[in-house]
Design an enzyme around this catalytic site. Structure first.
Site, PDB file in Angstrom:
ATOM      1  N   ASP A  49       1.244  -1.490  -0.027  1.00 55.60           N
ATOM      2  CA  ASP A  49      -0.540  -0.545  -0.167  1.00 55.60           C
ATOM      3  C   ASP A  49       0.755   1.117   0.286  1.00 55.60           C
ATOM      4  O   ASP A  49       0.514   2.302  -0.027  1.00 55.60           O
ATOM      5  CB  ASP A  49      -1.334   0.182   1.210  1.00 55.60           C
ATOM      6  CG  ASP A  49      -0.441  -0.117   2.647  1.00 55.60           C
ATOM      7  OD1 ASP A  49       1.097  -0.086   2.867  1.00 55.60           O
ATOM      8  OD2 ASP A  49      -1.776  -0.088   3.355  1.00 55.60           O
ATOM      9  N   SER A  50       2.211   1.097  -0.102  1.00 55.86           N
ATOM     10  CA  SER A  50       3.114   1.919   0.049  1.00 55.86           C
ATOM     11  C   SER A  50       2.852   3.009  -1.558  1.00 55.86           C
ATOM     12  O   SER A  50       3.233   3.731  -1.750  1.00 55.86           O
ATOM     13  CB  SER A  50       4.712   1.724   0.135  1.00 55.86           C
ATOM     14  OG  SER A  50       4.872   0.816  -0.923  1.00 55.86           O
ATOM     15  N   ASP A  88      -0.831  -6.545  -0.396  1.00 47.76           N
ATOM     16  CA  ASP A  88      -1.084  -5.389   1.242  1.00 47.76           C
ATOM     17  C   ASP A  88      -2.943  -4.599   1.259  1.00 47.76           C
ATOM     18  O   ASP A  88      -3.413  -4.323   0.640  1.00 47.76           O
ATOM     19  CB  ASP A  88      -0.407  -4.693   1.253  1.00 47.76           C
ATOM     20  CG  ASP A  88       0.025  -3.897   2.354  1.00 47.76           C
ATOM     21  OD1 ASP A  88       0.159  -4.577   2.969  1.00 47.76           O
ATOM     22  OD2 ASP A  88       1.072  -3.005   2.710  1.00 47.76           O
ATOM     23  N   LYS A 118      -0.783  -9.492   2.860  1.00 48.48           N
ATOM     24  CA  LYS A 118      -0.117  -8.465   4.117  1.00 48.48           C
ATOM     25  C   LYS A 118      -1.283  -8.047   5.016  1.00 48.48           C
ATOM     26  O   LYS A 118      -2.181  -6.899   4.819  1.00 48.48           O
ATOM     27  CB  LYS A 118       0.994  -8.009   3.855  1.00 48.48           C
ATOM     28  CG  LYS A 118       1.980  -7.618   4.995  1.00 48.48           C
ATOM     29  CD  LYS A 118       3.318  -6.971   4.834  1.00 48.48           C
ATOM     30  CE  LYS A 118       2.614  -5.708   4.003  1.00 48.48           C
ATOM     31  NZ  LYS A 118       2.392  -4.078   5.004  1.00 48.48           N
ATOM     32  N   GLU A 120      -1.273  -5.041   9.151  1.00 47.47           N
ATOM     33  CA  GLU A 120      -0.407  -4.333   9.751  1.00 47.47           C
ATOM     34  C   GLU A 120      -1.445  -4.714  11.639  1.00 47.47           C
ATOM     35  O   GLU A 120      -2.689  -4.458  10.644  1.00 47.47           O
ATOM     36  CB  GLU A 120      -0.179  -2.560   9.834  1.00 47.47           C
ATOM     37  CG  GLU A 120       0.700  -3.128   8.046  1.00 47.47           C
ATOM     38  CD  GLU A 120       0.410  -1.432   7.927  1.00 47.47           C
ATOM     39  OE1 GLU A 120       0.278  -0.386   8.586  1.00 47.47           O
ATOM     40  OE2 GLU A 120       1.528  -1.011   6.561  1.00 47.47           O
ATOM     41  N   GLU A 187       9.255  -3.939  10.099  1.00 48.95           N
ATOM     42  CA  GLU A 187       9.713  -2.634   9.885  1.00 48.95           C
ATOM     43  C   GLU A 187      10.018  -1.600  10.675  1.00 48.95           C
ATOM     44  O   GLU A 187       9.648  -1.537  12.066  1.00 48.95           O
ATOM     45  CB  GLU A 187       8.869  -2.316   9.509  1.00 48.95           C
ATOM     46  CG  GLU A 187       8.587  -0.706   8.575  1.00 48.95           C
ATOM     47  CD  GLU A 187       7.910  -0.449   7.519  1.00 48.95           C
ATOM     48  OE1 GLU A 187       6.611  -0.887   7.353  1.00 48.95           O
ATOM     49  OE2 GLU A 187       8.426   1.011   6.842  1.00 48.95           O
TER      50      GLU A 187
HETATM   51  O1  KIV Z   1       3.151  -0.823   1.632  1.00 51.68           O
HETATM   52  C1  KIV Z   1       4.557  -1.657   1.822  1.00 51.68           C
HETATM   53  O2  KIV Z   1       5.610  -1.345   0.200  1.00 51.68           O
HETATM   54  C2  KIV Z   1       5.111  -2.366   2.575  1.00 51.68           C
HETATM   55  C3  KIV Z   1       6.238  -2.499   2.878  1.00 51.68           C
HETATM   56  C4  KIV Z   1       7.617  -1.804   2.376  1.00 51.68           C
HETATM   57  C5  KIV Z   1       6.747  -3.593   3.783  1.00 51.68           C
HETATM   58  O3  KIV Z   1       4.240  -2.398   3.759  1.00 51.68           O
END
Ligand code: KIV
Length: 274
Positions: A49-50, A88, A118, A120, A187
């Protein structure tokens, strides 16, 4: 008759079996051309989600939706055949309840073809991990610095710096392992803590700004390619200056347009003037 070409990419159980034997090399990808170029070299591609910050110039990751993530993950899956693809789950798409998490994760996986998700969160999210894993959704947990908690953390800050905070992060990781997560992203935590968690868990740890002793590493691809502008974190080494290559190409193109040497049908294909 339909012809089905089987793609044999690295599976989640294969990634788990790497623990103690082979390090997991992972990078992010959000779009087809980048995913296609990275695929041969990586064990896992994270559709992070970056993308909200890197790809859309947003100040944090909070505004991207599960549908947008699924759309980008589908492009990454379509253009790769080797790396395991993990999508994510964005802010607000899984925190409310295990049922909400299942609906959004199932939508993201079935509409993209990604191999797992993934999310968080600390130990409080472990029951959701269990709920998802028991229903066929492989979960990569993400603890320590969790960008989706930027407002409660008061910024993007290193985590686990006191003994108490370090203990909490260790317990977060253990809770997800016990709930069935296939791995844990660590992280922005101190090196000693990342090493301790890696030794304590029987599932792989994937570090980002943590420790080289983690079972694998993940970085944001644009950071290592010089495509992230001024936002590169201290721990991300820049391996190439693709930004300079793109600027060079744009300059050549613009000069060609202005000087009239831009390719046309006539000079490319030898079309005769009538
Ligand atoms: O969103 C992302 O890119 C991430 C990582 C770089 C671990 O969560």
């Amino acid at each position: 008759m339909s012809v089905h070409t089987e793609v044999k990419r690295i599976s989640v159980p294969q990634l788990m079996a790497y623990k103690g034997k082979k390090k997991i090399a992972s990078l992010t990808a959000y779009i087809a051309p980048i995913a296609r170029l990275l695929d041969d070299y990586l064990d896992m591609i994270l559709v992070g989600d970056s993308t909200a910050m890197v790809g859309y110039a947003l100040p944090n990751t909070l505004t991207i939706t599960a549908e947008q993530m699924a759309f980008q993950a589908a492009a990454v899956v379509r253009s790769t055949q080797h790396a395991c693809v993990i999508v994510d789950m964005p802010f607000g798409s899984y925190q409310e309840s295990p049922g909400q998490a299942f609906r959004n994760c199932a939508m993201a996986m079935s509409s993209s073809g990604a191999d797992g998700i993934k999310m968080e969160g600390g130990a409080a999210l472990a029951p959701t991990t269990r709920f998802l894993v028991e229903r066929g959704i492989p979960v990569l947990a993400h603890v320590g610095l969790m960008p989706q908690y930027v407002n409660t953390m008061g910024g993007f800050k290193a985590q686990g710096l006191t003994d108490e905070a370090a203990e909490r992060i260790l317990n977060d990781a253990i809770a997800h392992e016990q709930a069935g997560a296939f791995g844990v992203v660590l992280e922005g935590v101190a090196e000693g803590l990342a090493r301790r968690i890696t030794q304590r868990l029987s599932i792989p740890t994937i570090g980002i700004g943590a420790s080289p002793d983690c079972d694998g590493q993940v970085l944001v691809t644009e950071d290592i390619l010089g495509l992230s502008g001024a936002r590169i974190p201290k721990f991300a080494k820049q391996f190439a200056d693709v930004g300079a290559v793109i600027r060079g190409a744009a300059e050549q193109y613009a000069t060609g347009v202005r000087e009239g040497t831009f390719p046309t049908l006539d000079n490319c294909f030898g079309v005769k003037k009538s």
